[in-house]
Scaffold this motif. Structure first.
Motif, PDB file in Angstrom:
ATOM      1  N   LEU A   1       0.817  -1.220   0.000  1.00 19.70           N
ATOM      2  CA  LEU A   1       0.000   0.000   0.000  1.00 19.70           C
ATOM      3  C   LEU A   1       0.848   1.266   0.000  1.00 19.70           C
ATOM      4  N   GLY A   2       2.159   1.091   0.257  1.00 21.89           N
ATOM      5  CA  GLY A   2       3.013   2.271   0.374  1.00 21.89           C
ATOM      6  C   GLY A   2       2.758   3.035   1.655  1.00 21.89           C
ATOM      7  N   TYR A   3       2.356   2.308   2.714  1.00 23.71           N
ATOM      8  CA  TYR A   3       2.004   2.941   3.984  1.00 23.71           C
ATOM      9  C   TYR A   3       3.249   3.407   4.719  1.00 23.71           C
ATOM     10  N   ARG A   4       3.174   4.624   5.234  1.00 20.62           N
ATOM     11  CA  ARG A   4       4.215   5.161   6.095  1.00 20.62           C
ATOM     12  C   ARG A   4       3.553   5.698   7.358  1.00 20.62           C
ATOM     13  N   PRO A   5       4.015   5.282   8.538  1.00 19.55           N
ATOM     14  CA  PRO A   5       3.383   5.770   9.766  1.00 19.55           C
ATOM     15  C   PRO A   5       3.583   7.262   9.941  1.00 19.55           C
ATOM     16  N   ASN A   6       2.639   7.903  10.593  1.00 24.67           N
ATOM     17  CA  ASN A   6       2.739   9.328  10.912  1.00 24.67           C
ATOM     18  C   ASN A   6       3.635   9.473  12.134  1.00 24.67           C
ATOM     19  N   LEU A   7       4.917   9.693  11.873  1.00 27.73           N
ATOM     20  CA  LEU A   7       5.889   9.711  12.963  1.00 27.73           C
ATOM     21  C   LEU A   7       5.696  10.902  13.894  1.00 27.73           C
ATOM     22  N   ALA A   8       5.228  12.027  13.332  1.00 27.32           N
ATOM     23  CA  ALA A   8       5.009  13.201  14.182  1.00 27.32           C
ATOM     24  C   ALA A   8       3.907  12.923  15.196  1.00 27.32           C
TER      25      ALA A   8
END
Length: 343
Positions: A56-63
């Motif tokens: 899915l190309g998911y990247r967690p919201n690190l902020a």
């Protein structure tokens, strides 16, 4: 990938999308992508979640995660120099493990690794979760240590260290194998080119070499410290080979010094290894670009970086870190042979 919104823009995939694709709960997705799944989720399920996230190309919201947990998920790797491919490989190993656990990695050089390193951040405690330091003196890290950051030290003195964990290389074994190799070839007059750097890793190499020659019939006839460069290795080796000690073998603390020693021999009209043998340490890329190729000790640079990052993760998660001593490999090549006149 996530679909388009009504206004035609692409919607970023969410953890709910990952959960739906993997057929698990959002809580499971959070555990897996947060690196806290061991003992709670099966390895198969964890891999299915990671596969769904990649698809899915998911990247967690690190902020958002940082605000929620009080963690930046960022580690600092401090090294003596950026020009050595050894430290580049240390960084590669550490960054690979960091990435697998959604951590960022900041690389910071502290020249020589002995004098106090300037604090790279005015408020390091707020910007970092922990520090990994490679091949440095503990006093060089005073500024960062005073901030109470978890510290893992690589290739550094394990005795009296304030680090939460240390990961070291079996340097003594590397020097023992080097000495045994030269003695078995018949060398009895051996000189040392130690690195003129006051860090534990080079003091350990010098002690190991002296110990390894004890009782062998061979002796250390001279030592000529040199800065870690080909040019300084050339100058130091020239003094040794043109002096009164007449060593038949030069043991160098680093491949750069060994390359300089080979140049010194050629300029003095000596052949390597027919007239003098030369050994290095580290197995840098340089070791196979010189002719003859260097006999050296291969250090698992990527592995020490990866192990150091795993140790830091353990500290941050409240688990006992593993204090490791990693094996090294002796690599004989063309720069060593019997001394002139045979054994």
């Amino acid at each position: 990938m996530a679909g388009a919104t009504r206004d035609g823009t692409t919607r970023r995939p969410t953890s709910r999308d990952v959960a739906r694709r993997a057929g698990v709960s959002q809580a499971t997705v959070s555990l897996v992508l947060g690196g806290k799944w061991q003992g709670r989720v099966s390895a198969r399920t964890a891999e299915e979640v990671r596969t769904a996230a990649r698809a899915l190309g998911y990247r967690p919201n690190l902020a958002a995660r940082s605000l929620r947990t009080g963690r930046t998920r960022t580690a600092l790797l401090v090294v003596p120099a950026l020009t050595s491919d050894f430290f580049a490989r240390v960084h590669t190993g550490a960054a690979r493990v960091a990435s697998a656990h959604d951590f960022g990695m900041v690389l910071y050089p502290s020249p020589e690794g002995v004098d106090p390193a300037p604090d790279p951040f005015g408020s390091a405690r707020a910007a970092l979760d922990g520090v990994i330091a490679s091949s440095m003196a503990s006093e060089a890290l005073a500024a960062l240590d005073d901030r109470g950051l978890p510290l893992v030290m690589l290739d550094s003195d394990p005795e009296g260290s304030r680090a939460a964990a240390t990961v070291n290389l079996d340097l003594a074994d590397g020097m023992r194998r080097t000495a045994a190799h030269l003695v078995s070839l018949g060398h009895r007059r051996i000189a040392h080119l130690p690195a003129a750097v006051g860090s534990w890793t080079f003091r350990a190499r010098a002690r190991a070499l002296a110990d390894a020659l004890t009782g062998t019939g061979a002796r250390l006839v001279a030592a000529e410290p040199a800065a870690l460069s080909v040019a300084d290795g050339l100058r130091a080796a020239t003094r040794l080979l043109a002096g009164d000690t007449a060593p038949t073998a030069l043991v160098c603390d680093d491949d750069l010094l060994a390359a300089g020693a080979c140049k010194a021999a050629r300029r003095l009209g000596l052949r390597v290894p027919d007239d003098v043998s030369v050994t290095g340490f580290d197995d840098l890329a340089l070791a196979t670009t010189v002719e003859p190729e260097l006999t050296t000790v291969r250090l698992p640079a990527e592995q020490i970086g990866a192990t150091g990052m795993r140790a830091l993760l353990a500290v941050l998660e409240g688990r006992p870190p593993q204090t490791a001593v990693l094996p090294v490999e002796f690599v004989p090549r063309g720069s060593t042979g019997p001394p002139p006149g045979g054994p």
